[in-house]
Design an enzyme around this catalytic site. Structure first.
Site, short mmCIF file in Angstrom:
data_model
loop_
_atom_site.label_atom_id
_atom_site.label_comp_id
_atom_site.label_asym_id
_atom_site.label_seq_id
_atom_site.Cartn_x
_atom_site.Cartn_y
_atom_site.Cartn_z
N HIS A 91 -1.61 0.26 -9.81
CA HIS A 91 -2.24 -0.74 -8.92
C HIS A 91 -2.84 -1.90 -9.72
O HIS A 91 -4.06 -2.08 -9.77
CB HIS A 91 -3.29 -0.08 -8.03
CG HIS A 91 -3.54 -0.85 -6.77
ND1 HIS A 91 -3.90 -0.26 -5.60
CD2 HIS A 91 -3.47 -2.18 -6.49
CE1 HIS A 91 -4.05 -1.18 -4.65
NE2 HIS A 91 -3.81 -2.37 -5.18
N GLU A 101 -3.89 7.31 -4.30
CA GLU A 101 -4.36 6.81 -5.59
C GLU A 101 -5.70 7.45 -5.94
O GLU A 101 -6.54 7.59 -5.05
CB GLU A 101 -4.52 5.29 -5.53
CG GLU A 101 -3.19 4.58 -5.35
CD GLU A 101 -3.32 3.07 -5.21
OE1 GLU A 101 -4.38 2.51 -5.52
OE2 GLU A 101 -2.34 2.45 -4.77
N ARG A 136 0.87 -1.18 0.00
CA ARG A 136 0.00 0.00 0.00
C ARG A 136 0.91 1.22 0.00
O ARG A 136 1.93 1.24 0.68
CB ARG A 136 -0.89 0.02 1.26
CG ARG A 136 -2.07 -0.94 1.21
CD ARG A 136 -3.12 -0.54 0.18
NE ARG A 136 -4.25 -1.46 0.16
CZ ARG A 136 -4.35 -2.53 -0.64
NH1 ARG A 136 -3.38 -2.83 -1.49
NH2 ARG A 136 -5.43 -3.29 -0.59
#
Ligand SMILES: O=CC(=O)O
Length: 338
Positions: free
Chosen positions: A299, A281, A252
């Site tokens: 991602h 993000e 993350r």
């Protein structure tokens, strides 16, 4: 009461893209419903108006934050009291305040999807390690601009063979990565909250955090995001790393202080980085975008048909087990004893 209305309700937050057969089969056990809300304010209103009363389980995806926002304390306490289970279709469940779910009365039990994500995520992890070591991004960008390798050509890269890979977080993805990295000739050391058995670690050497920082040629972040791991890699940690280290993150974004990474890349302390995840993000730090040396992937760690199917089926199985035997198949570790 009709047979349909007697079934428990399961709320879909997000979408099922591959496991439609398993989802339809769940329809035998439950009434499958979707919210009408398209944003958090509407979702909260829907809950307050009692429109979701009777929902026993929620199936949610990482993208469902676009409808509900984070599953934080506010949301946990507004969602219907009938709600007993949240099945998250992902390995990382940092979007859900598990503590608030455990504290609520009645409690909400949360599950995630471990193991199904390991191969695909470790593959991307290895791709980023190789790409960052080899400066592939610089050459690939130059080629698309009609400049072949660019002028000047990118500096020579480095071989993975013989390099020390420090894995921070030796869970399923870290252990999977270890095997892949060894096939490329890397020597793997790791740090984890707990030292693993030799069988689990596969013989990788367990080292203290500071030793991992100071002796790794490549550092891979494979630990979950929580209050203890947020910014676990920041200015002080970069200062302890070897000059010319490569840093890779598929966990993350917020486990690393992105601004501190950009500074370390700019100063040359960090040779290159490979990132699949970012702090905000889909916003990317401009210092990362402008640095041709770093590998940036939006991602896509689990972005394969096979893995998404396996993840969706796993999350559906969590609900199915919960409805049939009152237990989730893979409760999150914090609730393992509930
Ligand atoms: O990021 C993907 C996941 O947590 O499964």
């Amino acid at each position: 009461m009709s047979p349909t209305s007697a079934k428990p309700k399961v709320l879909l937050l997000g979408s099922i893209s591959h496991a439609s057969t398993a989802w339809s089969a769940l329809g035998e056990l439950a009434e499958l419903i979707e919210p009408t809300a398209t944003n958090r304010a509407e979702f909260i209103q829907e809950c307050k108006d009692g429109k979701l009363d009777g929902v026993v389980a929620i199936y949610r995806t990482i993208f469902s934050t676009s409808i509900t926002g984070l599953v934080d304390e506010e949301l946990v306490n507004i969602m219907p009291s009938s709600l007993k289970y949240i099945a998250h279709c992902g390995a990382g469940y940092d979007q859900i305040d598990v503590h608030a779910c455990s504290a609520r009365s009645p409690q909400i039990r949360v599950s995630n999807v471990p193991t199904a994500v390991d191969d695909a995520t470790a593959d991307v992890n290895m791709f980023l390690i190789l790409g960052a070591l080899r400066n592939f991004n610089t050459g690939m960008n130059a080629l698309r601009q009609g400049k072949w390798r660019g002028h000047p050509a990118p500096p020579l890269g480095h071989d993975p063979k013989g390099k020390v890979l420090g894995i921070l977080g030796m869970g399923g993805i870290g252990r999977n990565l270890k095997k892949k990295a060894e096939a490329f000739g890397m020597k793997v050391i790791y740090h984890n909250r707990r030292k693993l058995s030799d069988e689990l670690s596969g013989g990788a050497e367990y080292v203290p955090f500071n030793v991992l920082l100071s002796t790794s040629d490549v550092i891979s972040l494979n630990l979950p995001l929580n209050k203890n791991t947020r910014h676990i890699i920041s200015k002080a940690e970069f200062a302890k790393m070897k000059d010319g280290v490569v840093v890779v993150n598929t966990a993350r974004g917020a486990v690393m202080d992105e601004a501190a990474l950009v500074e370390s890349l700019d100063s040359g302390k960090v040779f290159s980085a490979g990132l699949d995840v970012f702090e905000e993000e889909p916003t990317i730090h401009p210092g990362l975008l402008s640095n041709q040396n770093v590998m940036l992937v939006p991602h896509m760690g689990t972005w394969t048909s096979e893995t998404i199917l396996a993840m969706e089926e796993w999350a559906i199985e969590n609900i199915s087990m919960a409805l049939q035997v009152g237990k989730l198949k893979s409760p999150v570790p914090e609730q393992a004893d509930l």
